[in-house]
Design an enzyme around this catalytic site. Structure first.
Site, PDB file in Angstrom:
ATOM      1  N   TYR A   1       2.024  -1.776  75.666  1.00  0.00           N
ATOM      2  CA  TYR A   1       2.011  -2.302  74.290  1.00  0.00           C
ATOM      3  C   TYR A   1       0.846  -3.272  74.095  1.00  0.00           C
ATOM      4  O   TYR A   1       0.099  -3.191  73.119  1.00  0.00           O
ATOM      5  CB  TYR A   1       3.344  -2.999  74.003  1.00  0.00           C
ATOM      6  CG  TYR A   1       3.491  -3.532  72.601  1.00  0.00           C
ATOM      7  CD1 TYR A   1       3.703  -2.662  71.534  1.00  0.00           C
ATOM      8  CD2 TYR A   1       3.428  -4.900  72.335  1.00  0.00           C
ATOM      9  CE1 TYR A   1       3.842  -3.147  70.234  1.00  0.00           C
ATOM     10  CE2 TYR A   1       3.571  -5.394  71.049  1.00  0.00           C
ATOM     11  CZ  TYR A   1       3.785  -4.509  70.007  1.00  0.00           C
ATOM     12  OH  TYR A   1       3.925  -4.993  68.723  1.00  0.00           O
TER      13      TYR A   1
ATOM     14  N   ILE B   1       7.996  -4.695  58.706  1.00  0.00           N
ATOM     15  CA  ILE B   1       6.765  -5.212  58.086  1.00  0.00           C
ATOM     16  C   ILE B   1       6.199  -4.214  57.077  1.00  0.00           C
ATOM     17  O   ILE B   1       5.739  -4.599  55.991  1.00  0.00           O
ATOM     18  CB  ILE B   1       5.722  -5.533  59.186  1.00  0.00           C
ATOM     19  CG1 ILE B   1       6.203  -6.707  60.050  1.00  0.00           C
ATOM     20  CG2 ILE B   1       4.354  -5.842  58.578  1.00  0.00           C
ATOM     21  CD1 ILE B   1       5.415  -6.917  61.344  1.00  0.00           C
TER      22      ILE B   1
ATOM     23  N   GLY C   1       4.735   3.922  58.577  1.00  0.00           N
ATOM     24  CA  GLY C   1       5.872   3.092  58.980  1.00  0.00           C
ATOM     25  C   GLY C   1       6.313   2.173  57.854  1.00  0.00           C
ATOM     26  O   GLY C   1       6.634   1.004  58.069  1.00  0.00           O
ATOM     27  N   GLY C   2       6.386   2.750  56.641  1.00  0.00           N
ATOM     28  CA  GLY C   2       6.755   1.935  55.478  1.00  0.00           C
ATOM     29  C   GLY C   2       8.246   1.910  55.194  1.00  0.00           C
ATOM     30  O   GLY C   2       8.676   1.369  54.179  1.00  0.00           O
TER      31      GLY C   2
HETATM   32  P1  NAP Z   1      10.030  -1.655  62.849  1.00  0.00           P
HETATM   33  O1  NAP Z   1      10.887  -2.225  61.793  1.00  0.00           O
HETATM   34  O2  NAP Z   1      10.654  -1.018  64.034  1.00  0.00           O
HETATM   35  O3  NAP Z   1       8.992  -0.664  62.172  1.00  0.00           O
HETATM   36  C1  NAP Z   1       8.213   0.234  62.905  1.00  0.00           C
HETATM   37  C2  NAP Z   1       7.773   1.299  61.930  1.00  0.00           C
HETATM   38  O4  NAP Z   1       6.899   2.211  62.611  1.00  0.00           O
HETATM   39  C3  NAP Z   1       8.951   2.100  61.406  1.00  0.00           C
HETATM   40  O5  NAP Z   1       8.775   2.353  60.050  1.00  0.00           O
HETATM   41  C4  NAP Z   1       8.852   3.389  62.215  1.00  0.00           C
HETATM   42  O6  NAP Z   1       9.370   4.503  61.525  1.00  0.00           O
HETATM   43  C5  NAP Z   1       7.357   3.522  62.360  1.00  0.00           C
HETATM   44  N1  NAP Z   1       7.019   4.410  63.457  1.00  0.00           N
HETATM   45  C6  NAP Z   1       7.137   4.198  64.783  1.00  0.00           C
HETATM   46  N2  NAP Z   1       6.738   5.269  65.467  1.00  0.00           N
HETATM   47  C7  NAP Z   1       6.360   6.190  64.543  1.00  0.00           C
HETATM   48  C8  NAP Z   1       5.848   7.492  64.607  1.00  0.00           C
HETATM   49  N3  NAP Z   1       5.649   8.123  65.794  1.00  0.00           N
HETATM   50  N4  NAP Z   1       5.565   8.137  63.469  1.00  0.00           N
HETATM   51  C9  NAP Z   1       5.770   7.538  62.268  1.00  0.00           C
HETATM   52  N5  NAP Z   1       6.248   6.297  62.134  1.00  0.00           N
HETATM   53  C10 NAP Z   1       6.546   5.632  63.267  1.00  0.00           C
HETATM   54  O7  NAP Z   1       9.104  -2.802  63.450  1.00  0.00           O
HETATM   55  P2  NAP Z   1       7.992  -3.755  62.793  1.00  0.00           P
HETATM   56  O8  NAP Z   1       8.124  -5.026  63.512  1.00  0.00           O
HETATM   57  O9  NAP Z   1       8.033  -3.735  61.329  1.00  0.00           O
HETATM   58  O10 NAP Z   1       6.680  -3.033  63.343  1.00  0.00           O
HETATM   59  C11 NAP Z   1       5.580  -2.700  62.507  1.00  0.00           C
HETATM   60  C12 NAP Z   1       4.305  -2.973  63.278  1.00  0.00           C
HETATM   61  O11 NAP Z   1       4.228  -4.386  63.516  1.00  0.00           O
HETATM   62  C13 NAP Z   1       4.224  -2.301  64.641  1.00  0.00           C
HETATM   63  O12 NAP Z   1       2.937  -1.757  64.831  1.00  0.00           O
HETATM   64  C14 NAP Z   1       4.457  -3.441  65.609  1.00  0.00           C
HETATM   65  O13 NAP Z   1       3.845  -3.249  66.843  1.00  0.00           O
HETATM   66  C15 NAP Z   1       3.833  -4.597  64.851  1.00  0.00           C
HETATM   67  N6  NAP Z   1       4.284  -5.921  65.298  1.00  0.00           N
HETATM   68  C16 NAP Z   1       5.565  -6.311  65.158  1.00  0.00           C
HETATM   69  C17 NAP Z   1       5.949  -7.568  65.617  1.00  0.00           C
HETATM   70  C18 NAP Z   1       7.366  -8.078  65.495  1.00  0.00           C
HETATM   71  O14 NAP Z   1       7.718  -9.061  66.144  1.00  0.00           O
HETATM   72  N7  NAP Z   1       8.218  -7.448  64.695  1.00  0.00           N
HETATM   73  C19 NAP Z   1       5.008  -8.411  66.217  1.00  0.00           C
HETATM   74  C20 NAP Z   1       3.709  -7.980  66.340  1.00  0.00           C
HETATM   75  C21 NAP Z   1       3.340  -6.722  65.868  1.00  0.00           C
HETATM   76  P3  NAP Z   1      10.775   5.154  62.014  1.00  0.00           P
HETATM   77  O15 NAP Z   1      11.747   4.013  62.050  1.00  0.00           O
HETATM   78  O16 NAP Z   1      11.051   6.143  60.955  1.00  0.00           O
HETATM   79  O17 NAP Z   1      10.484   5.726  63.358  1.00  0.00           O
END
Ligand code: NAP
Length: 254
Positions: free
Chosen positions: A146, A14, A9-10
């Site tokens: 979640y 994050i 998820g790069g």
């Molecule tokens: P984001 O911008 O939506 O990023 C999520 C990433 O995960 C994207 O790169 C996405 O790739 C990838 N992903 C999701 N499902 C996938 C799959 N089946 N196979 C491969 N890649 C997949 O959100 P983010 O906030 O940066 O989230 C990153 C992590 O931080 C997550 O685990 C999330 O639960 C955690 N987190 C976020 C928050 C917050 O408030 N933002 C808080 C706590 C924890 P695609 O876009 O290509 O699908």
């Protein structure tokens, strides 16, 4: 740093911010994601030195290929940031089993199997970092799947730390609170909704704002570095005080 890092998820949020930070530190970086468009913009943003691969984390064959390609291009892994995750709502009363199981599959099962698949290629002394969430303790309504998945990630890190300590491999967890990334798009449809959501969320955070992805990335870089060499099986909470000092949030100041 000169280390080899793989981030799932790069291509967004994050994970993307962390890829940038690792590059600044001189690491060789490989990333995976699914969305073709953001994978392409990521190549442009991060430059040709980064290995950008399309691979769904639930697709074991695709992940195996992605890991093999990383090792072939850069050598064995020093850092694995298992970051990919999804967070659709699963309210009691209206949730399908398909949605529930997809969340567990992406957030938990895939995290386990990525580590297992990487094992032969992880250098002794490597650092693995999982991405959990403050929802692992918050009891926020509508987030059963979640929240359970993120608690599972934290617990799994502890078990794996026991199993991997003999090789000097460290495994720790970053636990973000509300961070401004596209993950929130699933819960809002308009700019106005987004603005309202931000205002509501910010009222529950003592520091009075959502986090920036860079603020999580900095913690990941620390956990990946030799500066955290005695830190094992723990979590760093990055949430502006929301779980540690909830009574300091703006919502209580009136
Ligand atoms: P984001 O911008 O939506 O990023 C999520 C990433 O995960 C994207 O790169 C996405 O790739 C990838 N992903 C999701 N499902 C996938 C799959 N089946 N196979 C491969 N890649 C997949 O959100 P983010 O906030 O940066 O989230 C990153 C992590 O931080 C997550 O685990 C999330 O639960 C955690 N987190 C976020 C928050 C917050 O408030 N933002 C808080 C706590 C924890 P695609 O876009 O290509 O699908």
């Amino acid at each position: 740093m000169g280390k080899v890092a793989l981030i799932t998820g790069g291509n967004s949020g994050i994970g993307l911010a962390t890829a940038k930070r690792f590059l600044e530190e001189g690491a060789k970086v490989a990333i995976t994601g699914r969305n073709q468009k953001t994978l392409e913009t990521t190549v442009q943003e991060l430059g040709p030195g980064v290995l950008v691969m399309k691979a769904d984390v639930t697709d074991r064959k695709a992940m195996k290929k992605a890991i093999a390609a990383t090792v072939e291009q850069f050598g064995n892994l020093d850092i694995l940031f298992a970051n990919a995750g999804i967070g659709p709502l699963t309210p009691l009363g209206s949730t399908s089993i398909e949605v529930f199981e997809e969340i567990l599959s992406v957030n938990v099962t895939s995290t386990f199997f990525i580590v297992q698949e990487c094992l032969p290629y992880l250098n002794d002394g490597a650092s693995i970092i999982f991405n959990s969430s403050v929802q692992n303790v918050n009891g926020r309504p509508g987030l059963s799947a979640y929240a359970a998945s993120k608690a599972a990630v934290r617990t799994m890190a502890r078990v794996m730390a026991s199993e991997l300590s003999p090789r000097g491999i460290r495994i720790n967890v970053v636990t973000p609170g509300a961070v401004d990334t596209p993950i929130w798009d699933a819960t809002v449809t308009t700019d106005e909704d987004r603005h309202t959501l931000h205002k509501v969320v910010e009222r529950g955070i003592p520091l009075g704002r959502m986090g920036d992805p860079l603020e999580v990335a900095n913690a990941v870089v620390f956990l990946a570095s030799d500066e955290s060499s005695f830190i094992q099986a723990t979590e760093i909470v990055i949430d502006g005080g929301a779980t540690g000092a909830p009574m300091g949030a703006p919502i209580y100041k009136q």
